[in-house]
Design an enzyme around this catalytic site. Structure first.
Site, PDB file in Angstrom:
ATOM      1  N   THR A  44      63.650  19.842  29.309  1.00 49.70           N
ATOM      2  CA  THR A  44      62.205  20.010  29.168  1.00 49.70           C
ATOM      3  C   THR A  44      61.620  18.687  28.693  1.00 49.70           C
ATOM      4  O   THR A  44      62.278  17.952  27.952  1.00 49.70           O
ATOM      5  CB  THR A  44      61.938  21.109  28.118  1.00 49.70           C
ATOM      6  OG1 THR A  44      62.300  22.353  28.686  1.00 49.70           O
ATOM      7  CG2 THR A  44      60.485  21.162  27.668  1.00 49.70           C
ATOM      8  N   GLY A  66      58.229  30.701  29.378  1.00 51.43           N
ATOM      9  CA  GLY A  66      58.738  30.111  28.144  1.00 51.43           C
ATOM     10  C   GLY A  66      57.619  29.630  27.241  1.00 51.43           C
ATOM     11  O   GLY A  66      56.429  29.872  27.481  1.00 51.43           O
ATOM     12  N   THR A  97      60.885  21.797  22.049  1.00 53.08           N
ATOM     13  CA  THR A  97      61.891  22.084  23.078  1.00 53.08           C
ATOM     14  C   THR A  97      63.034  22.877  22.470  1.00 53.08           C
ATOM     15  O   THR A  97      63.427  22.634  21.328  1.00 53.08           O
ATOM     16  CB  THR A  97      62.429  20.788  23.728  1.00 53.08           C
ATOM     17  OG1 THR A  97      63.566  21.117  24.552  1.00 53.08           O
ATOM     18  CG2 THR A  97      62.854  19.755  22.705  1.00 53.08           C
ATOM     19  N   GLY A  98      63.559  23.829  23.236  1.00 48.55           N
ATOM     20  CA  GLY A  98      64.627  24.693  22.739  1.00 48.55           C
ATOM     21  C   GLY A  98      64.472  26.046  23.416  1.00 48.55           C
ATOM     22  O   GLY A  98      63.688  26.178  24.361  1.00 48.55           O
TER      23      GLY A  98
HETATM   24  N1  ASP Z   1      61.547  25.686  25.798  1.00 46.64           N
HETATM   25  C1  ASP Z   1      61.929  25.783  27.180  1.00 46.64           C
HETATM   26  C2  ASP Z   1      61.872  27.224  27.612  1.00 46.64           C
HETATM   27  O1  ASP Z   1      62.317  28.076  26.865  1.00 46.64           O
HETATM   28  C3  ASP Z   1      63.278  25.252  27.496  1.00 46.64           C
HETATM   29  C4  ASP Z   1      63.624  23.934  26.845  1.00 46.64           C
HETATM   30  O2  ASP Z   1      62.908  23.413  26.013  1.00 46.64           O
HETATM   31  O3  ASP Z   1      64.669  23.357  27.218  1.00 46.64           O
HETATM   32  O4  ASP Z   1      61.463  27.498  28.706  1.00 46.64           O
END
Ligand code: ASP
Length: 330
Positions: free
Chosen positions: A191, A221, A241-242
């Site tokens: 992301t 998300g 992000t996460g």
């Molecule tokens: N936060 C993003 C989601 O859950 C994914 C990520 O940050 O890698 O869609």
């Protein structure tokens, strides 16, 4: 007159020790370095606002297939693309967000278009893409957005019956014989996001994501949710992000702003607190944040977070745990 700052991230993920850069990581670092050089310089000269800076930075990362946004987005359970993005302007709280995009080349450009229009703030799917089409934004075939790496990660996810996101950062998915850690359960990565402070002391934040490999079709998300994955006001700007569900349930980005406004906590303490609050909900990840004094943090609770800083004309990029753990003056 403020001293401008630009922070970017290319996603956080992983459990356990960092195995060092993969053969694809130099491409990610090069992309981040170019952004920091070009956009940082323009910010410093006062040629662009914070809002323009985060739009351009995220758009360039959407063009880099090695990140999980725009071209190179991960594939859902049916092998399809669906992208989320959001952007917020600190001075007036203007925001734009979109989700479930399948043909928009630059999801952040559509989010920015909605921000500029003022209404609606968030749109999904075909309705959103029709607005983008009418606005003259670049539209592409969904297949063009799917890269060989993402197809390989998807096949591996299917074969291993992993949880959604478990193969997102498997750079070796295309060459299984080289893959030493395919058994490791990993969080999503890739992301992208940016936060900026411009010479007028104004801030903005933007985030864009393809989500998680194997997510159910229709899943949205945190990256497209103002207050969860993205927030900017007169005090702070944040991009997260996460695993998005935990960031949504804690309204993580807005929580950051509230803690910073209503307590005596430093920026670094607020960052740690927010990540500690998402962790029990299964949301290990990271964030980037700065305040109007140009102080900044880039904390993460995962193995790695692709990240970069432009501050005082100096560029820093990093991936794994960093002993200096870049912090601003906070
Ligand atoms: N936060 C993003 C989601 O859950 C994914 C990520 O940050 O890698 O869609």
């Amino acid at each position: 007159m403020s001293v401008p700052v630009l922070l970017i991230h290319g996603g956080a993920g992983g459990d356990g020790p960092w195995g060092g850069p993969t053969k694809l990581d130099p491409g990610r670092i090069d992309c981040m370095t170019i952004i920091l050089q070009e956009v940082g310089r323009a910010l410093e000269r006062g040629e662009i606002s914070a809002l323009q800076a985060v739009t351009i930075a995220v758009q360039i990362m959407e063009d880099e297939p090695l990140f999980n946004a725009g071209r190179g987005s991960v594939l859902d359970a049916q092998g399809d693309i669906s992208m989320d993005a959001s952007i917020m302007n600190g001075p007036d709280g203007a925001a734009g967000a979109c989700a479930g995009l399948k043909n928009t080349k630059h999801p952040i450009a559509l989010a920015r278009h909605l921000l500029d229009n003022g209404w609606p703030v968030i749109m999904i799917g075909e309705g959103a893409e029709e607005v983008g089409r009418k606005a003259g934004l670049d539209m592409v075939e969904s297949d063009w957005l799917k890269t060989d790496l993402r197809r390989a990660q998807w096949s591996k996810w299917q074969a291993t019956k992993g949880r959604p996101g478990s193969t997102d950062e498997d750079d070796n998915a295309q060459s299984p014989l080289l893959d030493h850690d395919s058994e490791i359960e990993r969080a999503p990565a890739g992301t992208v996001g940016a936060v900026a402070l411009d010479v007028d002391g104004e801030m903005a934040a933007a985030t864009s994501s393809g989500g998680m490999t194997g997510k159910p079709p229709g899943r949205i998300g945190d990256s497209c949710l103002i207050g969860a994955g993205t927030w900017a006001d007169g005090r702070v700007a944040i991009s997260c992000t996460g695993i998005g569900e935990a960031y949504i349930r804690t309204a993580a980005a807005r929580r950051f702003s509230d803690l910073y406004e209503l307590t005596d906590m430093t920026l670094a303490d607020v960052g740690d607190r927010v990540l500690e609050e998402v962790a029990p909900l299964g949301g290990r990840g990271g964030l980037i944040a700065l305040n109007s004094h140009g102080e900044f943090i880039l904390p993460f609770h995962t193995t790695l977070m692709y990240r970069g800083v432009w501050a005082n004309g100096r560029i820093t990029t990093d991936i794994g745990p960093d002993s200096t753990r870049e912090k601003g003056k906070s």
